[in-house]
Scaffold this motif. Structure first.
Motif, PDB file in Angstrom:
ATOM      1  N   UNK A  33      20.513   9.896   8.830  1.00 42.78           N
ATOM      2  CA  UNK A  33      21.351   8.711   9.889  1.00 42.78           C
ATOM      3  C   UNK A  33      21.764   7.320   9.125  1.00 42.78           C
ATOM      4  N   UNK A  34      22.517   6.302   9.347  1.00 43.74           N
ATOM      5  CA  UNK A  34      22.208   5.513   8.843  1.00 43.74           C
ATOM      6  C   UNK A  34      21.815   4.946  11.068  1.00 43.74           C
ATOM      7  N   UNK A  35      22.350   5.312  11.469  1.00 45.91           N
ATOM      8  CA  UNK A  35      20.747   5.167  12.553  1.00 45.91           C
ATOM      9  C   UNK A  35      19.531   5.111  12.874  1.00 45.91           C
ATOM     10  N   UNK A  36      19.509   6.139  11.983  1.00 44.37           N
ATOM     11  CA  UNK A  36      18.345   6.802  11.816  1.00 44.37           C
ATOM     12  C   UNK A  36      17.095   6.165  10.884  1.00 44.37           C
ATOM     13  N   UNK A  37      18.140   5.467   9.486  1.00 42.95           N
ATOM     14  CA  UNK A  37      17.673   4.272   8.560  1.00 42.95           C
ATOM     15  C   UNK A  37      17.028   3.320   9.415  1.00 42.95           C
ATOM     16  N   UNK A  38      18.090   2.782  10.514  1.00 44.31           N
ATOM     17  CA  UNK A  38      17.913   1.497  10.853  1.00 44.31           C
ATOM     18  C   UNK A  38      16.631   1.116  11.907  1.00 44.31           C
ATOM     19  N   UNK A  39      16.761   2.308  12.555  1.00 43.96           N
ATOM     20  CA  UNK A  39      15.091   2.895  13.047  1.00 43.96           C
ATOM     21  C   UNK A  39      13.916   2.769  12.188  1.00 43.96           C
ATOM     22  N   UNK A  40      14.555   3.334  11.144  1.00 44.86           N
ATOM     23  CA  UNK A  40      12.961   3.120  10.342  1.00 44.86           C
ATOM     24  C   UNK A  40      12.277   1.501   9.973  1.00 44.86           C
ATOM     25  N   UNK A  41      14.099   1.057   9.693  1.00 46.10           N
ATOM     26  CA  UNK A  41      13.040  -0.477   9.323  1.00 46.10           C
ATOM     27  C   UNK A  41      12.912  -0.867  10.713  1.00 46.10           C
ATOM     28  N   UNK A  42      12.939  -0.602  11.400  1.00 38.63           N
ATOM     29  CA  UNK A  42      12.165  -1.895  12.805  1.00 38.63           C
ATOM     30  C   UNK A  42      10.972  -1.422  13.104  1.00 38.63           C
ATOM     31  N   UNK A  43      10.649  -0.107  12.879  1.00 43.34           N
ATOM     32  CA  UNK A  43      10.030   0.814  12.334  1.00 43.34           C
ATOM     33  C   UNK A  43       9.117  -0.025  11.539  1.00 43.34           C
ATOM     34  N   UNK A  44       9.530  -0.017  10.197  1.00 41.72           N
ATOM     35  CA  UNK A  44       8.958  -0.794   9.154  1.00 41.72           C
ATOM     36  C   UNK A  44       8.114  -1.757   9.359  1.00 41.72           C
ATOM     37  N   UNK A  45       8.747  -2.857  10.384  1.00 41.48           N
ATOM     38  CA  UNK A  45       9.325  -3.975  10.341  1.00 41.48           C
ATOM     39  C   UNK A  45       7.310  -4.641  11.916  1.00 41.48           C
ATOM     40  N   UNK A  46       7.791  -3.629  12.352  1.00 41.81           N
ATOM     41  CA  UNK A  46       6.573  -3.634  13.030  1.00 41.81           C
ATOM     42  C   UNK A  46       4.878  -3.311  12.937  1.00 41.81           C
ATOM     43  N   UNK A  47       4.928  -2.239  11.947  1.00 44.59           N
ATOM     44  CA  UNK A  47       3.799  -2.219  11.260  1.00 44.59           C
ATOM     45  C   UNK A  47       3.528  -3.098  10.000  1.00 44.59           C
ATOM     46  N   UNK A  48       4.328  -2.717   8.976  1.00 49.02           N
ATOM     47  CA  UNK A  48       4.270  -4.175   7.830  1.00 49.02           C
ATOM     48  C   UNK A  48       4.740  -5.190   7.384  1.00 49.02           C
ATOM     49  N   UNK A  49       5.283  -6.081   8.456  1.00 49.64           N
ATOM     50  CA  UNK A  49       5.410  -7.526   8.517  1.00 49.64           C
ATOM     51  C   UNK A  49       5.427  -8.508   9.687  1.00 49.64           C
ATOM     52  N   UNK A  50       4.419  -9.651  10.024  1.00 47.24           N
ATOM     53  CA  UNK A  50       4.472 -10.727  10.450  1.00 47.24           C
ATOM     54  C   UNK A  50       5.574 -10.679  11.546  1.00 47.24           C
ATOM     55  N   UNK A  51       5.550 -11.722  12.644  1.00 45.15           N
ATOM     56  CA  UNK A  51       6.221 -11.301  13.849  1.00 45.15           C
ATOM     57  C   UNK A  51       7.533 -11.945  12.557  1.00 45.15           C
ATOM     58  N   UNK A  65       1.024  -1.178  -0.055  1.00 47.18           N
ATOM     59  CA  UNK A  65       0.246   0.135   0.385  1.00 47.18           C
ATOM     60  C   UNK A  65       0.574   1.019  -0.161  1.00 47.18           C
ATOM     61  N   UNK A  66       1.808   0.965  -0.277  1.00 45.67           N
ATOM     62  CA  UNK A  66       2.959   2.216   0.213  1.00 45.67           C
ATOM     63  C   UNK A  66       3.010   2.762   0.667  1.00 45.67           C
ATOM     64  N   UNK A  67       2.414   2.673   2.260  1.00 41.22           N
ATOM     65  CA  UNK A  67       1.953   3.597   3.965  1.00 41.22           C
ATOM     66  C   UNK A  67       3.043   3.522   4.339  1.00 41.22           C
ATOM     67  N   UNK A  68       4.131   2.607   3.850  1.00 37.01           N
ATOM     68  CA  UNK A  68       5.418   2.384   5.657  1.00 37.01           C
ATOM     69  C   UNK A  68       6.249   3.673   4.831  1.00 37.01           C
ATOM     70  N   UNK A  69       6.405   4.300   4.245  1.00 41.03           N
ATOM     71  CA  UNK A  69       7.599   4.545   3.753  1.00 41.03           C
ATOM     72  C   UNK A  69       8.661   5.342   4.803  1.00 41.03           C
ATOM     73  N   UNK A  70       9.865   5.867   4.298  1.00 42.49           N
ATOM     74  CA  UNK A  70      10.771   6.917   4.678  1.00 42.49           C
ATOM     75  C   UNK A  70      10.037   8.159   5.919  1.00 42.49           C
ATOM     76  N   UNK A  71       9.490   8.866   4.294  1.00 42.34           N
ATOM     77  CA  UNK A  71       8.618   9.863   4.621  1.00 42.34           C
ATOM     78  C   UNK A  71       7.462  10.292   6.115  1.00 42.34           C
ATOM     79  N   UNK A  72       7.358   8.977   5.950  1.00 43.64           N
ATOM     80  CA  UNK A  72       6.127   8.343   6.993  1.00 43.64           C
ATOM     81  C   UNK A  72       6.589   7.803   8.059  1.00 43.64           C
ATOM     82  N   UNK A  73       7.658   7.394   7.840  1.00 41.29           N
ATOM     83  CA  UNK A  73       8.712   7.245   9.770  1.00 41.29           C
ATOM     84  C   UNK A  73       9.098   8.679  10.321  1.00 41.29           C
ATOM     85  N   UNK A  74       9.705   9.714   9.222  1.00 40.60           N
ATOM     86  CA  UNK A  74      10.549  10.847   9.510  1.00 40.60           C
ATOM     87  C   UNK A  74       9.030  11.384  10.036  1.00 40.60           C
TER      88      UNK A  74
END
Length: 422
Positions: free
Chosen positions: A83-101, A60-69
């Motif tokens: 920052x790479x650290x912020x991008x890594x945090x974005x990936x964890x956020x994406x996992x919580x919202x868009x991926x099963x466990x 659905x394109x709901x969980x992009x980096x801009x939405x996280x920011x």
């Protein structure tokens, strides 16, 4: 029996899992989310790609980096590195919202069987899957120059071995390489008080230009469009049309994969490097040996003049080489059965399926087939939906007797035992 097991939980693995879950597949995902970004890059590094080209992919394109920011009160603007650290945090956020466990256990072995694959985790659990997607990132493919191999890790490391650089404060370090990893590592070392030099084979270092403004006159955009891999029509093709890239003649693909978007430093790190780092372009290491207090490097320049230098530690920022034989988690039988391209990487079909039915590949290991975009996060936006379509074709083509195939929307249908052409 799972329809799909995804091995790897970086940008590609998480994106594939998001699309597979939306397609209703029986799914398992293994790996520590964003592990390479969290564990193998020093603090203070920035993402080289533009924020708008650094999205993980969900249907659905709901969980992009801009939405996280936006949620975090951050900015994601063109020409402002993240920052790479912020991008890594974005990936964890994406996992919580868009991926099963996500199961954070590591997969140690994948082998083939009569009905698909057996996937074994580090603690010995064995699972059965009809298809498997390997999205193992870059870490299995670390490349260190032959002259440096065999030296003790206290003397030589790869740039990806470091989540921090504090151990090198006040020391003398030589960084090998001319790309972003080498140059940004050198900048961080210099800024913490390390005496650092960069030794690169290229006759001169290459620096990316400051990006053109996002809003430009139409004729400038027509002449050199923005793309996920940089400006220009050639980069646009690599970035936005990987499916067409795969149709190019194999020798052409091989040449582009080997030469396009070569080593270069980001515009925003150039001044930091040039003001504080000794630069030795046009040199290659011909031999290396341990000496009291560190390492002796024998070098040769473009004119054939030999030289030598001593340093306390060498960091090889020399990239990755994606080859079939480095896919160590595959059983020897399965690994040896995979067809390879001339560069040693596994061959893949239009849906990212390897020559072994049901085994799919994603990320860097597919760059020789689908182009330079597969070396960057941006490639996940094409890979994830295309690969999941390939998985569904494979499931339809080789149904289990009496099995039900989920379809998007939550319904299912029973497959007949007769194969259906994909």
């Amino acid at each position: 029996m799972y329809d799909l097991v995804v091995v790897g939980a970086g940008p590609y693995g998480l994106s594939i899992a998001s699309h597979a879950a939306a397609a209703g597949l029986r799914l398992r995902v293994f790996g520590r989310p964003m592990a390479s970004w969290r564990d193998h890059m020093p603090g203070g590094m920035f993402l080289k790609s533009e924020p708008w080209a650094s999205n993980l992919s969900d249907p659905g394109g709901r969980w992009g980096l801009a939405a996280y920011c936006e949620e975090q009160g951050l900015t994601a603007r063109h020409a402002e590195p993240i920052p790479v650290a912020e991008f890594a945090s974005y990936g964890l956020w994406f996992a919580r919202h868009a991926v099963p466990d996500v199961d954070e256990r590591m997969v140690t072995r994948v082998s083939s069987g009569p009905h698909g694959f057996t996937v074994v985790t580090a603690d010995g659990e064995a699972l059965q899957a009809r298809t498997v997607a390997l999205a193992v990132g870059v870490m299995p493919f670390i490349e260190v120059p032959s002259a440096l191999r065999g030296l003790h890790p206290s003397l030589v490391t790869h740039s990806s071995h470091h989540s921090g650089l504090d151990q090198f404060r006040g020391k003398d370090v030589t960084v090998i390489g001319g790309g972003q990893a080498a140059l940004e590592t050198a900048a961080l070392l210099a800024e913490q008080g390390t005496c650092v030099r960069v030794l690169a084979r290229a006759e001169r270092l290459v620096w990316n230009d400051v990006p053109q403004p996002w809003e430009r006159p139409w004729w400038q955009s027509a002449r050199s469009p923005h793309s996920g891999l940089g400006p220009g029509w050639r980069n646009w093709f690599y970035s936005e049309r990987p499916g067409l890239f795969r149709r190019l003649p194999q020798p052409t693909r091989a040449r582009i994969a080997a030469t396009a978007l070569g080593p270069a430093g980001a515009w925003w790190v150039r001044e930091r490097v040039e003001r504080a780092v000794e630069l030795l372009p046009g040199h290659r290491v011909t031999a290396a040996c341990a000496v009291p207090g560190g390492v002796r490097l024998d070098t040769m320049n473009r004119e054939g003049t030999a030289g030598a230098l001593e340093t306390e530690h060498v960091i090889a920022a020399t990239g990755f080489r994606a080859q079939r034989d480095r896919l160590g988690m595959l059983s020897a039988e399965l690994r040896g059965a995979l067809a390879v391209l001339p560069d040693g990487s596994p061959a893949t079909g239009r849906g990212f399926e390897s020559s072994h039915p049901g085994l799919f590949l994603a990320g860097l290991v597919t760059a020789s087939g689908f182009g330079p975009a597969m070396r960057f996060v941006h490639g996940a936006t094409f890979t994830a939906p295309t690969l999941v379509q390939g998985v569904r074709r494979r499931l339809r083509a080789t149904p289990l007797r009496g099995a039900t195939l989920p379809v998007p929307g939550g319904s299912s249908r029973t497959e007949s035992p007769a194969p259906v052409s994909g």
